[in-house]
Design a protein around this motif. Structure first.
Motif, PDB file in Angstrom:
ATOM      1  N   ALA A 118       0.825  -1.211   0.000  1.00 49.33           N
ATOM      2  CA  ALA A 118       0.000   0.000   0.000  1.00 49.33           C
ATOM      3  C   ALA A 118       0.857   1.259   0.000  1.00 49.33           C
ATOM      4  O   ALA A 118       0.550   2.238  -0.703  1.00 49.33           O
ATOM      5  N   SER A 119       1.944   1.250   0.762  1.00 52.51           N
ATOM      6  CA  SER A 119       2.813   2.427   0.831  1.00 52.51           C
ATOM      7  C   SER A 119       3.432   2.720  -0.532  1.00 52.51           C
ATOM      8  O   SER A 119       3.468   3.874  -0.980  1.00 52.51           O
ATOM      9  N   LEU A 120       3.943   1.683  -1.204  1.00 58.90           N
ATOM     10  CA  LEU A 120       4.581   1.907  -2.498  1.00 58.90           C
ATOM     11  C   LEU A 120       3.568   2.266  -3.567  1.00 58.90           C
ATOM     12  O   LEU A 120       3.831   3.130  -4.415  1.00 58.90           O
ATOM     13  N   LEU A 121       2.401   1.641  -3.540  1.00 63.14           N
ATOM     14  CA  LEU A 121       1.379   1.943  -4.544  1.00 63.14           C
ATOM     15  C   LEU A 121       0.821   3.347  -4.372  1.00 63.14           C
ATOM     16  O   LEU A 121       0.330   3.951  -5.336  1.00 63.14           O
ATOM     17  N   ALA A 122       0.901   3.890  -3.164  1.00 64.47           N
ATOM     18  CA  ALA A 122       0.483   5.280  -2.959  1.00 64.47           C
ATOM     19  C   ALA A 122       1.517   6.254  -3.498  1.00 64.47           C
ATOM     20  O   ALA A 122       1.184   7.384  -3.869  1.00 64.47           O
ATOM     21  N   LEU A 123       2.793   5.792  -3.575  1.00 63.68           N
ATOM     22  CA  LEU A 123       3.872   6.671  -4.018  1.00 63.68           C
ATOM     23  C   LEU A 123       4.087   6.632  -5.526  1.00 63.68           C
ATOM     24  O   LEU A 123       4.224   7.681  -6.165  1.00 63.68           O
ATOM     25  N   LEU A 124       4.143   5.454  -6.119  1.00 66.93           N
ATOM     26  CA  LEU A 124       4.565   5.313  -7.512  1.00 66.93           C
ATOM     27  C   LEU A 124       3.769   6.167  -8.508  1.00 66.93           C
ATOM     28  O   LEU A 124       4.367   6.760  -9.416  1.00 66.93           O
ATOM     29  N   PRO A 125       2.439   6.265  -8.405  1.00 64.24           N
ATOM     30  CA  PRO A 125       1.710   7.082  -9.399  1.00 64.24           C
ATOM     31  C   PRO A 125       2.113   8.553  -9.416  1.00 64.24           C
ATOM     32  O   PRO A 125       1.860   9.258 -10.399  1.00 64.24           O
ATOM     33  N   ARG A 126       2.746   9.027  -8.353  1.00 64.81           N
ATOM     34  CA  ARG A 126       3.166  10.432  -8.300  1.00 64.81           C
ATOM     35  C   ARG A 126       4.534  10.671  -8.942  1.00 64.81           C
ATOM     36  O   ARG A 126       4.899  11.812  -9.206  1.00 64.81           O
ATOM     37  N   LEU A 127       5.287   9.604  -9.190  1.00 63.94           N
ATOM     38  CA  LEU A 127       6.668   9.758  -9.667  1.00 63.94           C
ATOM     39  C   LEU A 127       6.697   9.784 -11.185  1.00 63.94           C
ATOM     40  O   LEU A 127       7.157   8.838 -11.842  1.00 63.94           O
ATOM     41  N   THR A 128       6.262  10.855 -11.751  1.00 68.50           N
ATOM     42  CA  THR A 128       6.068  10.941 -13.204  1.00 68.50           C
ATOM     43  C   THR A 128       7.358  11.134 -13.987  1.00 68.50           C
ATOM     44  O   THR A 128       7.349  10.978 -15.213  1.00 68.50           O
ATOM     45  N   SER A 129       8.468  11.469 -13.305  1.00 74.52           N
ATOM     46  CA  SER A 129       9.743  11.671 -14.000  1.00 74.52           C
ATOM     47  C   SER A 129      10.755  10.572 -13.683  1.00 74.52           C
ATOM     48  O   SER A 129      11.928  10.690 -14.045  1.00 74.52           O
TER      49      SER A 129
END
Length: 654
Positions: A118-129
């Motif tokens: 859950a922690s990683l899935l909350a982060l990855l969509p924000r890392l667009t670069s």
């Protein structure tokens, strides 16, 4: 800055552009120091030209939140965050990374962590670069097999990671076909993939001519079939693959090498013990564009592999054959004729003596390797004659030389290195037990010579000055002009001439003289004077004292790593003299220095604020109370090793 007298005219502040120009001439570590002069110099140091490939490394903690917020002003950055877990503080930290750095983060690594899906899935969509993602060893993500199982999650991650170029999945015990397909399906343009140490089913059915499991996905392990599928789908972009420490078989490697239109440039197969010479021959045939190859610790390989590589990989730049014990001299002459070769690692190839290497390098400069890095570590057949030949032939190009544990290397080799390899940046001579002060000083040992033999019509056999440049201008040797095979007569002639001291290697950034027991203060204090030296090992030198430590600290103020373990002559007095000049020190090794006490730790606390690693094991006069104080006061300290101090048996690594 000091206050000006009333009659003085205050100097105008330099424009930022001028300061940036000045800083552009400095090494990164010097630029970091200069940035602390004042606010304008700090602002100049943050210029974009200095911010390329900058990575911020820190453990997960409450104080890291403020650091992440501070990085929000940068246009781009990379992070290595260790020791994350499933608790609220780690979740808050990852959330802050997404909020403050989401569109600016180019690389993310999470070593030594156990985060939740859950922690990683909350982060990855924000890392667009994001361009590089390192998930090595994160078994907690893949243990359940449910990572990215929901379609909405895959769509979000795919949208953010469509530009991801590097994916590291090393050392994952629970990577299955399903999770591998889901994750790589979100990263369609990979250039580099690492699966080192993963459990992969490499079984191959020779009767059907295809990998086992070609009908159904394996629920437990990543299969060869799915790996081939990925290589086929991303063959237009994928150029680097790491399958080190896996159970890959010769047939499996052939299956991978034959993927249609796959053009690999880098392949790492370190520790793949089932591979054979046939594997390498097939690999070279089907992947002739390989530039970097690591087949170290593949213990079944012989000279057939070396010859195949020399014939087939004409664009090869980096090759590691380390710990391939069955390799001998045969084929090395042809290998050293590959003109593109820049790095060669032959460490622990026990049958290599250097003779064939020299033959390969004596060809015309256009038809021989221009080596920049050479490792001959533990090649015990290497002797002075080979070193003298190699130093002459590689003097214009070599930047890094490793002769660790070449036990037959003597002072002659050291003088040859100092005379011919004056562009060296890294030199490792650890465990070369025949190296003495005479070799480091570039002087001919004269103790057995009669006084009247020392002087003649031509004056003394060596000269000595006491200025900043120390001793020695190297003599002009009769075989200096042209590369050739050095004969035994040449070696005898070289023995009779003084050479350059090690001080001539004024570009050194790393020097290892550990376990050279014949070295004393006489050479260390006169020769180890390198302003750009970052890493120095003087461990296991029983004859050096505080004088060496004080001299090194005074002359080598860029040191970030200093090893003095097992040096009984080092005491608090030496640390007191050295610590004020070691502001940049990050790693300090003092184990078994029995004359070190609590006083040294207080000195480190006062002067070495950037310490990250400290080893004081078996320093029996240090108390646990002082260690606890050091731990609480130094903000960057990550590892303290203090086994057997003060009557205890403890090791702390946090």
């Amino acid at each position: 800055m000091e206050d000006c007298d009333e009659g003085d005219v205050e100097a105008p502040e330099l424009p930022v552009e001028i300061i940036v120009y000045i800083l552009s001439f400095l090494h990164a570590s010097d630029r970091r120091e200069a940035s602390m002069v004042c606010r304008s110099w700090y602002s100049a140091s943050q210029d974009l030209r200095f911010q390329k490939n900058v990575t911020f490394c820190f453990p997960a903690s409450a104080s890291s939140l403020e650091l992440i917020r501070g990085l929000g002003g940068k246009s781009h950055c990379s992070l290595i965050i260790s020791q994350l877990d499933g608790f609220s503080m780690s979740r808050s930290l990852l959330l802050e990374v997404g909020l403050c750095l989401g569109s600016k983060l180019e690389s993310l690594a999470l070593p030594g962590s156990s985060i939740t899906e859950a922690s990683l899935l909350a982060l990855l969509p924000r890392l667009t670069s994001l361009r590089r993602l390192d998930l090595r060893g994160l078994d907690s993500l893949f243990m359940s097999g449910a990572f990215l199982s929901r379609e909405e999650h895959r769509q979000q991650v795919r949208s953010a990671l469509s530009g991801l170029e590097e994916l590291d999945l090393s050392d994952l015990r629970y990577l299955s076909d399903l999770t591998f397909n889901r994750l790589t399906g979100c990263t369609p343009h990979l250039r580099r993939l690492s699966l080192a140490g993963c459990h992969i089913a490499f079984e191959f059915d020779p009767y059907r001519g295809c990998p086992v499991g070609a009908v159904e996905d394996s629920s437990a392990l990543l299969s060869l079939r799915n790996l081939r599928r990925l290589l086929t789908e991303q063959k237009s972009t994928l150029v680097a693959l790491d399958l080190s420490r896996t159970s890959i078989t010769p047939e499996s490697l052939r299956s991978i090498a034959q993927v249609q239109d796959l053009v690999l440039e880098e392949l790492c197969l370190h520790g793949c013990k089932e591979l054979t010479d046939y594997s390498v021959e097939v690999l070279v045939k089907h992947q002739p564009s390989l530039q970097r190859v690591d087949i170290s610790a593949c213990t079944e390989l012989t000279n057939r592999s070396v010859e195949a590589i020399a014939r087939g990989l004409k664009s090869l730049t980096h090759l590691s054959l380390s710990c391939d014990w069955r390799i001998t001299e045969k084929g090395l002459a042809d290998l050293l004729s590959v003109s593109s070769l820049r790095t060669l690692d032959l460490s622990e190839c026990l049958h290599v003596s250097g003779t064939e290497m020299v033959k390969g390098l004596t060809r015309s400069s256009a038809a021989r390797a221009q080596l920049e890095t050479l490792s001959l570590k533990s090649c015990t057949y290497i002797r002075d004659l080979a070193v003298l030949s190699l130093t002459q032939l590689l003097g214009e190009t070599l930047r890094e030389l490793d002769l660790t544990s070449c036990v037959n290397v003597t002072d002659l080799s050291v003088r040859a290195i100092a005379t011919y390899l004056q562009r060296l940046v890294v030199l490792r001579l650890g465990w070369c037990k025949e190296v003495t002060d005479w070799g480091l000083l570039g002087m001919v040992e004269t103790t057995k010579c009669e006084p009247d033999q020392e002087m003649g019509d031509k004056g003394p056999r060596f000269t000595r000055t006491f200025g900043n440049m120390g001793f020695f201008k190297p003599p002009r040797l009769p075989f200096e002009e042209r590369p050739k095979l050095v004969t035994q007569n040449d070696l005898e002639q070289f023995k009779q001439q003084a050479g350059a001291s090690l001080l001539a290697l004024n570009r050194l950034q790393e020097l290892d003289l550990s376990a050279c027991p014949k070295l004393t203060d006489s050479s260390i204090t006169q020769v180890v004077r390198y302003p750009d030296l970052h890493r120095l090992s003087l461990s296991m030198l029983p004859e050096i004292t505080d004088a060496s430590l004080a001299s090194v600290a005074w002359h080598c103020r860029s040191l970030t790593s200093l090893a003095l373990s097992h040096c009984p002559g080092i005491s608090d007095h030496g640390v007191a003299q050295a610590a004020p000049y070691l502001h940049r020190l990050q790693h300090f090794y003092l184990s078994c220095c029995t004359n070190i006490t609590d006083r040294s730790l207080f000195l480190l606390l006062q002067h070495c604020k950037r310490l990250r690693t400290l080893d004081i094991s078996r320093c029996k006069n240090i108390s646990l109370t002082t260690v606890d104080l050091l731990q609480s006061q130094l903000p960057f300290l990550e590892n303290v090793h203090y086994k057997y101090i003060g009557g205890s048996d403890l090791t702390l690594a946090f």
